[in-house]
Design a protein around this motif. Structure first.
Motif, PDB file in Angstrom:
ATOM      1  N   THR A 193       0.828  -1.205   0.000  1.00  0.00           N
ATOM      2  CA  THR A 193       0.000   0.000   0.000  1.00  0.00           C
ATOM      3  C   THR A 193       0.860   1.251   0.000  1.00  0.00           C
ATOM      4  N   SER A 194       0.293   2.357  -0.456  1.00  0.00           N
ATOM      5  CA  SER A 194       1.027   3.618  -0.545  1.00  0.00           C
ATOM      6  C   SER A 194       1.202   4.231   0.842  1.00  0.00           C
ATOM      7  N   GLY A 195       1.998   5.300   0.899  1.00  0.00           N
ATOM      8  CA  GLY A 195       2.166   6.015   2.152  1.00  0.00           C
ATOM      9  C   GLY A 195       0.854   6.551   2.698  1.00  0.00           C
ATOM     10  N   LEU A 201      -1.625 -16.622   4.123  1.00  0.00           N
ATOM     11  CA  LEU A 201      -0.851 -16.868   2.898  1.00  0.00           C
ATOM     12  C   LEU A 201       0.429 -16.046   2.826  1.00  0.00           C
ATOM     13  N   LEU A 202       0.452 -14.902   3.516  1.00  0.00           N
ATOM     14  CA  LEU A 202       1.588 -13.991   3.401  1.00  0.00           C
ATOM     15  C   LEU A 202       2.510 -14.099   4.606  1.00  0.00           C
ATOM     16  N   ASP A 203       3.801 -13.917   4.349  1.00  0.00           N
ATOM     17  CA  ASP A 203       4.787 -13.905   5.422  1.00  0.00           C
ATOM     18  C   ASP A 203       5.102 -12.485   5.888  1.00  0.00           C
ATOM     19  N   GLY A 204       4.849 -11.488   5.023  1.00  0.00           N
ATOM     20  CA  GLY A 204       5.240 -10.131   5.379  1.00  0.00           C
ATOM     21  C   GLY A 204       4.416  -9.074   4.685  1.00  0.00           C
ATOM     22  N   PHE A 205       4.484  -7.845   5.216  1.00  0.00           N
ATOM     23  CA  PHE A 205       3.952  -6.650   4.563  1.00  0.00           C
ATOM     24  C   PHE A 205       5.113  -5.932   3.884  1.00  0.00           C
ATOM     25  N   GLY A 206       4.944  -5.574   2.614  1.00  0.00           N
ATOM     26  CA  GLY A 206       5.962  -4.800   1.897  1.00  0.00           C
ATOM     27  C   GLY A 206       5.428  -3.431   1.546  1.00  0.00           C
ATOM     28  N   ILE A 207       5.242  -2.583   2.545  1.00  0.00           N
ATOM     29  CA  ILE A 207       4.532  -1.321   2.356  1.00  0.00           C
ATOM     30  C   ILE A 207       5.424  -0.247   1.732  1.00  0.00           C
ATOM     31  N   ASP A 208       4.826   0.616   0.931  1.00  0.00           N
ATOM     32  CA  ASP A 208       5.514   1.789   0.377  1.00  0.00           C
ATOM     33  C   ASP A 208       5.277   2.938   1.355  1.00  0.00           C
ATOM     34  N   GLN A 209       6.060   2.955   2.442  1.00  0.00           N
ATOM     35  CA  GLN A 209       5.722   3.849   3.529  1.00  0.00           C
ATOM     36  C   GLN A 209       6.324   5.247   3.376  1.00  0.00           C
ATOM     37  N   TYR A 210       5.819   5.960   2.346  1.00  0.00           N
ATOM     38  CA  TYR A 210       6.147   7.379   2.231  1.00  0.00           C
ATOM     39  C   TYR A 210       5.499   8.125   3.402  1.00  0.00           C
ATOM     40  N   THR A 211       6.188   9.163   3.852  1.00  0.00           N
ATOM     41  CA  THR A 211       5.629   9.996   4.903  1.00  0.00           C
ATOM     42  C   THR A 211       5.234  11.347   4.316  1.00  0.00           C
TER      43      THR A 211
END
Length: 409
Positions: free
Chosen positions: A218-220, A242-252
């Motif tokens: 997900t976006s920032g 099903l997922l092992d991790g979150f790969g977030i697009d953590q723009y602030t």
């Protein structure tokens, strides 16, 4: 004609970012040219996986040398389905294989970034003819895929072949797509994204049981909004387990630098709060890993290299890395781009360089990577409401990273 002259700087006051300004005159014509360079200590003996570059960054040999000098520990590698398909069901991975062997030999940990969500990533044979002229962008009017069952079956086969090809070299895979934004562009993408995550996670885990699969890029905006991670909360029950991790697009918020843009300091941007909330959400759903798959400040390309805003951006980059280093559950931050996204004068660009000139963010990244590589977080010390202090241990020594965010002298 062209005049070439070498400039030598025999003594420089320590490490950091240096701007050069050359004034020239030829007859009645004159001008000024700005350049820059970065001086840093030797690269860390072992790069830290936290300090990474996204899949949008180049894989070529010259850039591998740059990554080594900067202290990059993890490299995202982009995999678009349509890039590799030669004929129906036949794929050519040879070029990417050669690149990956070089990256592994240079000591980089790799993250495969799979962009399968939109029709713009699918080979043309899956696209309805009326959509082909528009296939490279999202379309709100309908789903462009011809045969869903065939599409997903072939996607699964491609993923299995790809993972098998790079097994042993790539263990971590991200399913890329800022889904909170994509849903607004094209509503059918919601189901496409969920189906893709289910199929990809199953194919990857069955092909390589040791693999780690990240989703919900997900976006920032999803992390900035209150309540945080609204889109992720809505969708994650549909792919539970099903997922092992979150790969977030953590723009602030407040990380665009230029005229008319409002910047925020490190605490106002609330990166730490966002990541702590992401961990809480992950724990609630049995997700073990969290990574920032994409993040980096943007500059107005009309800004000169010497702009003071560049130093502010560098401060933000260094502080964000220190904050993430104080959160051991964050595995990587893949910086968006080292090279230019656009060279359009007056437009926004996410590159760490302006043309061939490093911005201050290069110095901040490389300097912080050297100090923090291999460091172990100890604790936060409360000093003052506007002072942040995080303590770390490295090679038997303790040190503190501190900064002041207040307005008073």
């Amino acid at each position: 004609g062209e005049l070439k002259k070498s400039l030598y700087f025999k003594t420089l006051p320590g490490n950091g970012f240096f701007c050069t300004r050359i004034r020239w005159q030829a007859g009645d014509e004159s001008g000024t040219v700005e350049g820059s360079f970065v001086k840093v200590a030797p690269s860390p003996k072992k790069a830290d996986p936290l300090f990474g570059m996204s899949g949008f960054s180049p894989n070529d040999r010259p850039m591998l040398d740059v990554y080594r000098l900067m202290g990059v520990g993890t490299k995202g590698v982009d995999f678009e389905w349509r890039q590799f398909e030669m004929k129906d069901g036949k794929y050519d991975f040879s070029r990417r294989k050669a690149e990956i062997r070089e990256m592994v030999a240079s000591g980089l940990a790799l993250r495969g970034m799979m962009t399968f969500v939109g029709a713009n990533q699918a080979p043309d044979r899956y696209i309805k003819p009326e959509f082909l002229p528009r296939v490279r962008r999202m379309d709100k009017k309908g789903d462009p895929i011809i045969d869903q069952e065939r599409y997903y079956a072939d996607m699964s086969d491609f993923i299995r072949q790809m993972v098998m090809e790079f097994k042993g070299e790539i263990r971590e895979w991200s399913i890329v797509g800022e889904i909170d934004i994509l849903i607004r562009w094209a509503p059918h993408i919601r189901q496409r994204y969920l189906d893709t995550m289910r199929i990809a996670a199953k194919a990857i885990h069955e092909t390589d049981p040791t693999a780690i699969v990240y989703g919900f890029g997900t976006s920032g905006g999803d992390g900035q909004a209150i309540p945080r991670y609204r889109t992720t909360r809505q969708l994650i029950p549909e792919v539970e387990g099903l997922l092992d991790g979150f790969g977030i697009d953590q723009y602030t918020a407040g990380t665009h630098y230029g005229k008319g843009y409002v910047t925020k300091n490190t605490e106002e941007s609330e990166l730490r709060e966002m990541m702590l909330e992401a961990r809480k959400l992950a724990n609630e759903h049995g997700v073990r890993y969290i990574s920032v798959d994409e993040k980096g400040p943007a500059f107005d390309t009309s800004l000169p290299i010497s702009t003071p805003l560049g130093a502010e951006a560098g401060d933000m980059v260094a502080r964000d890395y220190i904050i993430l280093k104080s959160l051991p559950f964050v595995r990587t931050w893949l910086y968006f781009r080292p090279t230019n996204w656009t060279l359009t004068h007056g437009g926004l660009d996410w590159g760490m360089w302006q043309d061939q000139n490093p911005r201050q963010t290069v110095s901040a990244y490389a300097g912080t990577a050297r100090q923090m590589a291999g460091a172990e977080f100890i604790k936060e010390i409360i000093v003052h409401k506007d002072v942040r202090c995080y303590t770390f241990r490295k090679n038997g020594h303790d040190f503190a990273a501190m900064w002041y965010n207040g307005q008073e002298p």
